[in-house]
Motif scaffolding. Structure first.
Motif, PDB file in Angstrom:
ATOM      1  N   UNK A  94      -5.007  -2.958 -12.743  1.00 41.12           N
ATOM      2  CA  UNK A  94      -4.459  -4.112 -11.973  1.00 41.12           C
ATOM      3  C   UNK A  94      -4.278  -4.031 -10.760  1.00 41.12           C
ATOM      4  N   UNK A  95      -3.957  -5.301  -9.745  1.00 40.28           N
ATOM      5  CA  UNK A  95      -4.039  -5.182  -8.484  1.00 40.28           C
ATOM      6  C   UNK A  95      -3.232  -6.351  -8.148  1.00 40.28           C
ATOM      7  N   UNK A  96      -2.567  -6.063  -6.990  1.00 42.13           N
ATOM      8  CA  UNK A  96      -1.898  -7.389  -6.601  1.00 42.13           C
ATOM      9  C   UNK A  96      -2.248  -7.532  -4.859  1.00 42.13           C
ATOM     10  N   UNK A  97      -2.159  -8.734  -4.658  1.00 41.75           N
ATOM     11  CA  UNK A  97      -2.562  -9.112  -3.168  1.00 41.75           C
ATOM     12  C   UNK A  97      -1.084  -9.592  -2.448  1.00 41.75           C
ATOM     13  N   UNK A  98      -0.859  -8.951  -1.313  1.00 48.94           N
ATOM     14  CA  UNK A  98       0.302  -9.518  -0.572  1.00 48.94           C
ATOM     15  C   UNK A  98      -0.176  -9.898   0.906  1.00 48.94           C
ATOM     16  N   UNK A  99       0.673 -10.607   1.465  1.00 53.57           N
ATOM     17  CA  UNK A  99       0.414 -11.041   2.857  1.00 53.57           C
ATOM     18  C   UNK A  99       0.711 -10.075   4.008  1.00 53.57           C
ATOM     19  N   UNK A 100       1.197  -9.008   3.638  1.00 53.60           N
ATOM     20  CA  UNK A 100       1.510  -7.987   4.910  1.00 53.60           C
ATOM     21  C   UNK A 100       0.700  -6.787   4.350  1.00 53.60           C
ATOM     22  N   UNK A 101       0.273  -6.056   5.522  1.00 50.12           N
ATOM     23  CA  UNK A 101      -0.208  -4.779   5.137  1.00 50.12           C
ATOM     24  C   UNK A 101       0.340  -3.880   4.391  1.00 50.12           C
ATOM     25  N   UNK A 102      -0.234  -3.178   3.284  1.00 49.52           N
ATOM     26  CA  UNK A 102      -1.614  -3.015   3.290  1.00 49.52           C
ATOM     27  C   UNK A 102      -2.554  -3.922   2.560  1.00 49.52           C
ATOM     28  N   UNK A 103      -1.843  -5.136   2.491  1.00 49.91           N
ATOM     29  CA  UNK A 103      -2.342  -6.374   1.764  1.00 49.91           C
ATOM     30  C   UNK A 103      -2.759  -6.297   0.429  1.00 49.91           C
TER      31      UNK A 103
END
Length: 116
Positions: A94-103
């Motif tokens: 599983x993977x998630x993307x977020x708008x801030x580092x580490x992204x």
């Protein structure tokens, strides 16, 4: 931050499994939630993803058989897999993307093995 994937196992062709990915550690503003899979010697490929706008994307090989969903309150991602085939055998991540580092954050994998 931790992504804990679980629910894999050994099943026979045609059976179903549900993978879960529990996210802890205070991640906020997740933009994209995704499942990938990888077999030895090959690259990690996208299986399915869902955005906060509920837009779903599936790999052609799993369309109509797999369904991605999420529970934002529980911070948990799911992958319902039906009509499993031996070629679905892989380690699923599983993977998630977020708008801030580490992204982005990855979970550890869970093995899915489908016997013929």
């Amino acid at each position: 931050v931790q992504l804990q994937a679980y629910g894999g196992g050994l099943v026979q062709a045609g059976e179903s499994l549900r993978l879960s990915c529990a996210i802890s550690g205070g991640i906020s503003n997740i933009a994209v939630w995704a499942w990938y899979r990888q077999v030895p010697g090959k690259q990690r490929d996208l299986v399915a993803q869902i955005t906060t706008g509920e837009r779903e994307v599936y790999a052609d090989s799993v369309k109509g058989r797999f369904t991605i969903s999420r529970d934002s309150l529980k911070n948990t991602l799911y992958l319902q897999m039906s009509s499993l085939k031996p070629k679905d055998t892989a380690v699923y991540y599983c993977k998630v993307l977020v708008p801030k580092y580490p992204f982005l954050y990855w979970g550890q994998g869970t093995q899915v093995t489908v016997s013929s």
